[in-house]
Design an enzyme around this catalytic site. Structure first.
Site, short mmCIF file in Angstrom:
data_model
loop_
_atom_site.label_atom_id
_atom_site.label_comp_id
_atom_site.label_asym_id
_atom_site.label_seq_id
_atom_site.Cartn_x
_atom_site.Cartn_y
_atom_site.Cartn_z
N PHE A 133 0.83 -1.20 0.00
CA PHE A 133 0.00 0.00 0.00
C PHE A 133 0.86 1.25 0.00
O PHE A 133 2.05 1.22 0.33
CB PHE A 133 -0.96 0.01 1.20
CG PHE A 133 -0.27 0.10 2.53
CD1 PHE A 133 -0.10 1.33 3.15
CD2 PHE A 133 0.21 -1.03 3.18
CE1 PHE A 133 0.53 1.42 4.39
CE2 PHE A 133 0.84 -0.96 4.41
CZ PHE A 133 1.00 0.28 5.02
N CYS A 134 0.23 2.36 -0.39
CA CYS A 134 0.86 3.67 -0.36
C CYS A 134 -0.21 4.68 0.06
O CYS A 134 -1.15 4.31 0.76
CB CYS A 134 1.47 4.01 -1.72
SG CYS A 134 0.27 4.15 -3.06
N ARG A 135 -0.11 5.91 -0.38
CA ARG A 135 -1.11 6.90 0.00
C ARG A 135 -2.38 6.76 -0.83
O ARG A 135 -3.48 6.83 -0.31
CB ARG A 135 -0.55 8.32 -0.15
CG ARG A 135 -1.50 9.40 0.37
CD ARG A 135 -1.00 10.80 0.08
NE ARG A 135 -0.75 11.04 -1.33
CZ ARG A 135 -1.69 11.31 -2.24
NH1 ARG A 135 -2.96 11.36 -1.90
NH2 ARG A 135 -1.37 11.53 -3.50
#
Length: 108
Positions: free
Chosen positions: A75-77
């Site tokens: 995941f990231c932003r």
């Protein structure tokens, strides 16, 4: 004639928050990877996640150190960097899952 616009099928899965969390919790050998910058990671992450900055020059070298027997939940932003990271992981033989919508999609 070649179809230069034909895309190849993805070799990783895009999951919404609930499906991502459920699959992660069910997988016997799973690891959460937060591919945001160290600063973003320091501002808060999903408990148990390992930081592996997608934008760093060491990202590719770090991928080579990962255990191919594990599944990676990435995941990231927003889901963009993690989608790119999942493609790289999957292209190298890792089983990867992308959190659509990023960290904000993780259920509380």
């Amino acid at each position: 004639m070649f179809n230069i616009f034909k895309s190849t099928p993805k070799n990783y899965s895009d999951l919404d928050g609930k499906a991502f969390k459920a699959a992660f919790e069910k997988a016997p050998k799973a690891e959460l990877l937060d591919v945001r910058t160290a600063g973003e990671f320091a501002s808060g992450t999903i408990p148990g996640a390992k930081n592996l900055d997608f934008l760093s020059g060491q990202f590719q070298a770090a991928l080579n150190q990962l255990d191919k027997d594990k599944e990676y939940y990435v995941f990231c932003r927003s889901g963009n960097r993690s989608g790119s990271a999942c493609k790289l992981l999957a292209d190298q033989g890792y089983k990867a899952h992308n959190l659509i919508g990023g960290i904000g999609s993780w259920p509380k």
